[in-house]
Design a protein around this motif. Structure first.
Motif, short mmCIF file in Angstrom:
data_model
loop_
_atom_site.label_atom_id
_atom_site.label_comp_id
_atom_site.label_asym_id
_atom_site.label_seq_id
_atom_site.Cartn_x
_atom_site.Cartn_y
_atom_site.Cartn_z
N ALA A 1 4.22 6.26 -7.11
CA ALA A 1 3.83 6.67 -5.75
C ALA A 1 5.01 5.83 -4.82
O ALA A 1 5.19 4.64 -4.82
CB ALA A 1 2.45 5.32 -5.02
N THR A 2 4.95 5.93 -3.59
CA THR A 2 5.86 5.53 -2.46
C THR A 2 5.10 5.07 -1.92
O THR A 2 4.25 5.07 -1.04
CB THR A 2 6.13 6.81 -1.61
OG1 THR A 2 7.24 7.54 -2.52
CG2 THR A 2 7.18 6.18 -0.64
N VAL A 3 5.55 3.30 -1.67
CA VAL A 3 4.35 1.84 -1.12
C VAL A 3 5.85 1.35 0.28
O VAL A 3 7.10 1.89 -0.40
CB VAL A 3 4.26 1.28 -2.04
CG1 VAL A 3 2.74 2.23 -3.31
CG2 VAL A 3 5.46 0.23 -3.08
N VAL A 4 4.44 0.54 1.02
CA VAL A 4 5.60 -0.66 2.02
C VAL A 4 5.51 -1.45 1.40
O VAL A 4 3.77 -1.84 1.38
CB VAL A 4 5.40 0.52 3.74
CG1 VAL A 4 5.38 -0.33 4.20
CG2 VAL A 4 4.95 2.14 3.61
N GLY A 5 6.39 -2.32 0.90
CA GLY A 5 6.60 -3.34 0.80
C GLY A 5 5.57 -4.71 2.26
O GLY A 5 6.91 -3.99 3.46
N CYS A 6 5.12 -5.07 2.37
CA CYS A 6 4.65 -6.15 3.55
C CYS A 6 4.55 -7.35 3.17
O CYS A 6 3.70 -6.94 2.41
CB CYS A 6 3.23 -5.20 4.21
SG CYS A 6 3.14 -3.84 4.40
N SER A 7 5.04 -7.91 4.24
CA SER A 7 5.41 -9.80 3.55
C SER A 7 4.77 -10.50 4.90
O SER A 7 5.10 -10.27 6.08
CB SER A 7 6.72 -10.17 3.20
OG SER A 7 7.42 -9.41 2.56
N LEU A 8 4.17 -10.97 4.52
CA LEU A 8 3.55 -12.60 5.41
C LEU A 8 4.11 -13.65 5.17
O LEU A 8 4.87 -14.56 3.86
CB LEU A 8 2.27 -12.77 5.36
CG LEU A 8 1.29 -13.83 6.53
CD1 LEU A 8 -0.45 -13.06 6.27
CD2 LEU A 8 1.79 -15.11 5.66
N ASP A 9 5.17 -14.15 5.88
CA ASP A 9 5.31 -15.16 6.11
C ASP A 9 4.31 -16.73 6.33
O ASP A 9 3.90 -16.71 7.36
CB ASP A 9 6.43 -15.64 7.15
CG ASP A 9 7.57 -16.92 7.53
OD1 ASP A 9 7.05 -18.12 6.76
OD2 ASP A 9 8.71 -15.88 8.11
N VAL A 10 4.41 -17.24 5.53
CA VAL A 10 3.03 -18.38 5.40
C VAL A 10 3.39 -19.73 6.35
O VAL A 10 2.53 -19.98 6.80
CB VAL A 10 2.80 -19.15 3.65
CG1 VAL A 10 1.95 -19.53 4.27
CG2 VAL A 10 2.41 -17.70 2.72
N ALA A 11 4.53 -19.97 6.68
CA ALA A 11 4.63 -21.03 7.45
C ALA A 11 4.70 -20.63 9.02
O ALA A 11 4.12 -21.82 9.70
CB ALA A 11 6.27 -21.84 7.11
N PRO B 1 0.93 -0.99 -0.02
CA PRO B 1 0.27 -0.08 -0.07
C PRO B 1 0.75 0.92 0.24
O PRO B 1 1.85 1.32 0.51
CB PRO B 1 -1.06 0.05 1.10
CG PRO B 1 -0.52 -1.73 2.10
CD PRO B 1 0.91 -1.95 1.33
N GLU B 2 0.79 1.85 -0.19
CA GLU B 2 0.59 4.34 -0.60
C GLU B 2 1.20 3.53 1.45
O GLU B 2 0.84 3.39 2.16
CB GLU B 2 -0.37 4.51 -0.77
CG GLU B 2 -0.16 4.51 -2.66
CD GLU B 2 -0.65 5.92 -3.27
OE1 GLU B 2 -0.17 6.94 -2.93
OE2 GLU B 2 -1.27 5.97 -3.81
N HIS B 3 2.29 4.24 1.61
CA HIS B 3 2.48 4.98 2.88
C HIS B 3 1.94 6.33 3.43
O HIS B 3 1.61 6.05 5.04
CB HIS B 3 3.94 5.11 2.55
CG HIS B 3 3.89 6.89 2.39
ND1 HIS B 3 4.24 7.26 0.72
CD2 HIS B 3 4.68 7.93 3.43
CE1 HIS B 3 3.83 8.64 1.10
NE2 HIS B 3 4.36 8.53 2.57
N THR B 4 1.47 6.54 2.65
CA THR B 4 -0.29 7.41 3.95
C THR B 4 -0.93 6.81 3.73
O THR B 4 -2.24 7.14 4.51
CB THR B 4 -0.18 8.43 2.94
OG1 THR B 4 -0.64 8.38 1.69
CG2 THR B 4 1.05 9.16 2.62
#
Length: 230
Positions: free
Chosen positions: A216-226, A184-187
């Motif tokens: 757009a400046t975005v924030v990379g967000c990750s989900l560790d599936v395991a 998502p965008e950082h805002t």
């Protein structure tokens, strides 16, 4: 770990090697229900048993596109999707029709709350989009974009439940994938918070070129599936 059920709280622990979701199911196994996250961002993972809300994903069809166009035009969605152009039915059909018809690798979904269509999401293997893949930490991840289309449903936990339904669905559809990714965008603080609640961790900020030529400046967000779903 805590699980809230109609004012009662169950407590449990996550065993070594056990995912948060598996620990939650084990903790409330006697209830014979599927717990959903309240907030997984803190040290104590909080789930709940919601007896009133049922969230489901179904494949989007062309008959859903008038709703999608209406959702895209709503203020709370359009501000984040404006770079994709004015959401006329013609434009939305041009954008999503090929994916709906199976001509593209992006999968389109309609989100239903208690049987009513309330929003949409889309997922894709990031490696299938080379221009985006070079920007993210794990090109082998599955990416997801999402939106609640009905303004009166904001702030009621629909976003958290919707994303969790997507996470569970993706687990069965992408069995080889170890990471889910959203940017998502950082805002867009509301979206970032929802991601944290279902187990995504914010990471690198980066600039993403958009369809209209803007960045757009975005924030990379990750989900560790395991770790999260097992």
């Amino acid at each position: 770990m805590t699980i809230l059920d109609r004012g009662h709280e169950l407590s449990g622990v996550v065993r070594p090697g056990e995912s948060w979701a598996a620990a939650a199911r084990r903790t409330c196994a006697s209830l014979h229900v599927e717990p959903t996250p309240v907030d997984l961002s803190g040290e104590v993972k909080r789930f709940q048993v919601d007896h009133d809300l049922r969230i489901a994903l179904r494949a989007m069809g062309r008959g859903d596109l008038p709703d999608v166009a209406r959702w895209r035009a709503s203020e709370q969605v359009h501000r984040w999707w404006a770079a994709d152009g004015e959401p006329t039915l013609e434009r939305v059909t041009e954008q999503y029709g090929p994916a709906i018809d199976g001509m593209e690798r992006t999968r389109m979904w309609v989100v239903e709350a208690n049987g009513r269509s309330v929003g949409f999401c889309q997922d894709y293997r990031i490696r299938d989009h080379p221009g985006f893949a070079v920007l993210v930490p794990d090109p082998e991840a599955v990416g997801v974009d999402y939106a609640i289309g009905e303004p009166h449903l904001l702030g009621q936990g629909i976003g958290t439940a919707m994303l969790w339904a997507w996470v569970r669905s993706a687990r069965h559809r992408y069995r080889d994938v170890t990471t889910y990714f959203a940017a998502p965008e950082h805002t867009n603080l509301a979206s970032l918070r929802v991601l944290e609640k279902v187990g995504f961790a914010p990471g690198t900020w980066f600039d993403e070129p958009r369809a209209d030529g803007s960045v757009a400046t975005v924030v990379g967000c990750s989900l560790d599936v395991a770790r999260v779903v097992g």
